[in-house]
Design an enzyme around this catalytic site. Structure first.
Site, PDB file in Angstrom:
ATOM      1  N   THR A 156       0.863  -1.191   0.000  1.00 39.56           N
ATOM      2  CA  THR A 156       0.000   0.000   0.000  1.00 39.56           C
ATOM      3  C   THR A 156       0.899   1.240   0.000  1.00 39.56           C
ATOM      4  O   THR A 156       1.223   1.770  -1.052  1.00 39.56           O
ATOM      5  CB  THR A 156      -0.977   0.005   1.191  1.00 39.56           C
ATOM      6  OG1 THR A 156      -0.265  -0.299   2.399  1.00 39.56           O
ATOM      7  CG2 THR A 156      -2.078  -1.030   0.986  1.00 39.56           C
ATOM      8  N   LYS A 182       4.446  -6.814   3.575  1.00 37.91           N
ATOM      9  CA  LYS A 182       4.146  -5.405   3.349  1.00 37.91           C
ATOM     10  C   LYS A 182       3.972  -4.746   4.705  1.00 37.91           C
ATOM     11  O   LYS A 182       3.526  -5.360   5.676  1.00 37.91           O
ATOM     12  CB  LYS A 182       2.902  -5.210   2.477  1.00 37.91           C
ATOM     13  CG  LYS A 182       1.586  -5.680   3.047  1.00 37.91           C
ATOM     14  CD  LYS A 182       0.864  -4.739   3.961  1.00 37.91           C
ATOM     15  CE  LYS A 182       0.673  -3.377   3.380  1.00 37.91           C
ATOM     16  NZ  LYS A 182      -0.008  -2.482   4.388  1.00 37.91           N
ATOM     17  N   THR A 193       2.336  -4.228  12.788  1.00 40.34           N
ATOM     18  CA  THR A 193       1.284  -4.033  11.798  1.00 40.34           C
ATOM     19  C   THR A 193       1.777  -4.261  10.386  1.00 40.34           C
ATOM     20  O   THR A 193       2.573  -3.521   9.866  1.00 40.34           O
ATOM     21  CB  THR A 193       0.694  -2.627  11.918  1.00 40.34           C
ATOM     22  OG1 THR A 193      -0.253  -2.473  10.889  1.00 40.34           O
ATOM     23  CG2 THR A 193       1.717  -1.559  11.799  1.00 40.34           C
ATOM     24  N   GLU A 280       7.340   4.893   7.383  1.00 42.10           N
ATOM     25  CA  GLU A 280       6.898   6.081   6.645  1.00 42.10           C
ATOM     26  C   GLU A 280       7.746   7.295   7.026  1.00 42.10           C
ATOM     27  O   GLU A 280       7.792   7.699   8.181  1.00 42.10           O
ATOM     28  CB  GLU A 280       5.415   6.317   6.899  1.00 42.10           C
ATOM     29  CG  GLU A 280       4.566   5.255   6.232  1.00 42.10           C
ATOM     30  CD  GLU A 280       3.116   5.280   6.638  1.00 42.10           C
ATOM     31  OE1 GLU A 280       2.311   4.657   5.922  1.00 42.10           O
ATOM     32  OE2 GLU A 280       2.784   5.885   7.669  1.00 42.10           O
ATOM     33  N   ASN A 403       0.696  10.483   6.093  1.00 39.67           N
ATOM     34  CA  ASN A 403      -0.532  10.127   6.817  1.00 39.67           C
ATOM     35  C   ASN A 403      -1.576  11.232   6.848  1.00 39.67           C
ATOM     36  O   ASN A 403      -2.745  10.964   7.116  1.00 39.67           O
ATOM     37  CB  ASN A 403      -0.179   9.678   8.237  1.00 39.67           C
ATOM     38  CG  ASN A 403       0.444   8.298   8.238  1.00 39.67           C
ATOM     39  OD1 ASN A 403      -0.246   7.299   8.057  1.00 39.67           O
ATOM     40  ND2 ASN A 403       1.750   8.232   8.387  1.00 39.67           N
ATOM     41  N   SER A 408      -6.556  10.293   0.336  1.00 37.03           N
ATOM     42  CA  SER A 408      -6.760  11.068  -0.893  1.00 37.03           C
ATOM     43  C   SER A 408      -5.877  10.554  -2.021  1.00 37.03           C
ATOM     44  O   SER A 408      -5.102   9.658  -1.851  1.00 37.03           O
ATOM     45  CB  SER A 408      -6.484  12.535  -0.626  1.00 37.03           C
ATOM     46  OG  SER A 408      -5.202  12.725  -0.121  1.00 37.03           O
TER      47      SER A 408
END
Length: 408
Positions: A156, A182, A193, A280, A403, A408
């Site tokens: 993702t 992933k 996670t 991230e 995040n 969007s």
């Protein structure tokens, strides 16, 4: 969302075929993107399965069903959907999973309970059953693909494909293990996670495979954190087809059990660290080693307190050797600690010893260490023999950017 590849990325490894495993991908178009987002893995009959799952109280239907399914010990297929987590979707989410299971079971002439499903992406939107159905039909007609293709399809916000390969000698038989994973954000222990899948041609009894995966999980996935948030969909599954021809591994007394257990733990550790490397916005891969705790569990909790501290993580992002923030994180962990026994080091250089700044402490080598991408932080508590290692990354503005507009 276009994301730059993490500076901590690792190249995708060479991964051999695993006898008894066939991988295909397709476009279900769960999101408005031009890429494969449905992965279909067909498994040989009598493939053993084991799994570990999120501890979230708001787990997805995929997780709830998966927890029950792995108890049966066998699997024939795995479906992974990317772009929609199907979590917090009530009965509609469960119906979507059951529809996928029924469709695949009919195609493979197996029980629906042998079809495991995972989904990842936005929370709160029911998985579109029509798109899933069309995607599965497309996957059934697709040619088998490479491991890299499947790894790309399950991602993702991942910025690079994450895979690992290892092997072990079980008596005179070489067994292979491949893993894909992933995960990039919403990473915290209690099943870090992510979605991770390990495939081996070894013959391993399901109950022992579950014991080994649970053990390996404690030394790998439950020792990583990016942001302290635990997902609704965390899943790691291990599949053993038994096609290598080794004598079945049923317990620790079986020939080759130690070797296979070591290979599985190594695989899990490799995959877990790859997730942190794609945290991230991450620019630093941080290893935190805590020793001298009253127990290993206590050491792990102290290490995670440090690893989850925004103040520690931002200081390292700014290449600031602020060991006072480490003191703060140790003190708030709720574990036995003594200010006057505490020692802290960066990159092997002790900044504080026994509760005091090191006399004539030279920050120059520490500052140089913090300019690199691989950061080592050591904490000695002086309370006992407990020790633990945890892996995390720094916290940068990139995390906020990703995040703030995730949907969007």
């Amino acid at each position: 969302m276009d994301l730059e590849t993490s500076p901590l990325a690792r190249p995708f490894p060479e991964m051999p075929p695993i006898d008894g495993v066939t991988v295909r991908v397709a476009r279900a178009r769960y999101k408005d993107w031009d890429r494969a987002d449905l992965t279909f893995v067909e498994l040989a009959e009598d493939t053993a399965v084991a799994g570990v799952f999120t501890q979230s109280a708001c787990a997805s239907s995929e997780v709830e069903l998966g927890r029950e399914q792995v108890k049966s010990g066998t699997a024939r297929a795995l479906i992974v959907n990317a772009g929609n987590s199907n979590a917090f979707t009530g009965y509609r989410g469960r119906e979507a999973v059951e529809a996928i299971q029924a469709q695949v079971a009919e195609a493979l002439n197996c029980a629906a309970a042998e079809v495991l499903v995972s989904s990842t992406g936005v929370i709160g939107v029911p998985l579109p059953k029509d798109k899933a159905r069309a995607g599965i039909f497309a996957a059934l007609d697709a040619e088998p693909c490479e491991w890299r293709d499947a790894t790309d399809a399950i991602g993702t916000t991942d910025t690079f494909a994450k895979g690992a390969h290892t092997s072990a000698m079980v008596s005179d038989t070489r067994v292979e293990l491949n893993g894909i994973i992933k995960g990039s954000g919403m990473i915290a222990p209690d099943m870090a996670t992510m979605l991770g899948y390990i495939f081996t041609d070894a013959d391993v009894a399901p109950a022992f495979l579950q014991e080994l995966l649970t053990r390996a999980n404690g030394e790998s996935f439950n020792c990583i954190t990016v942001d302290g948030d635990t997902s609704t969909s965390d899943t790691v599954l291990a599949f053993a087809t038994g096609k290598a021809g080794n004598a079945r591994i049923t317990g620790w007394d079986s020939p080759g059990a130690d070797a296979f257990a070591g290979a599985l733990t190594d695989m899990c550790r490799q995959l877990a660290q790859l997730v942190v490397r794609d945290g991230e916005g991450a620019t630093k891969f941080i290893t935190i080693r805590v020793s001298g705790a009253v127990s290993d569990d206590s050491a792990r909790r102290v290490a995670l307190s440090i690893a989850n501290s925004p103040l520690v993580k931002t200081a390292i992002a700014g290449e600031d050797a602020n060991w006072g923030r480490v003191v703060m994180a140790v003190g708030k962990a709720g574990e036995p600690a003594d200010r006057d026994r505490l020692s802290i080091a960066f990159g092997g250089v002790w900044a504080a010893r026994d509760g005091l700044p090191v006399e004539d402490y030279d920050e120059a080598p520490v500052a140089e260490h913090l300019k690199g991408e691989e950061i080592d932080l050591a904490v000695e508590l002086g309370m006992g023999d407990g020790r633990a290692t945890v892996w995390t990354c720094d916290l940068t503005h990139g995390y906020i950017s990703i995040n703030a507009d995730y949907r969007s």
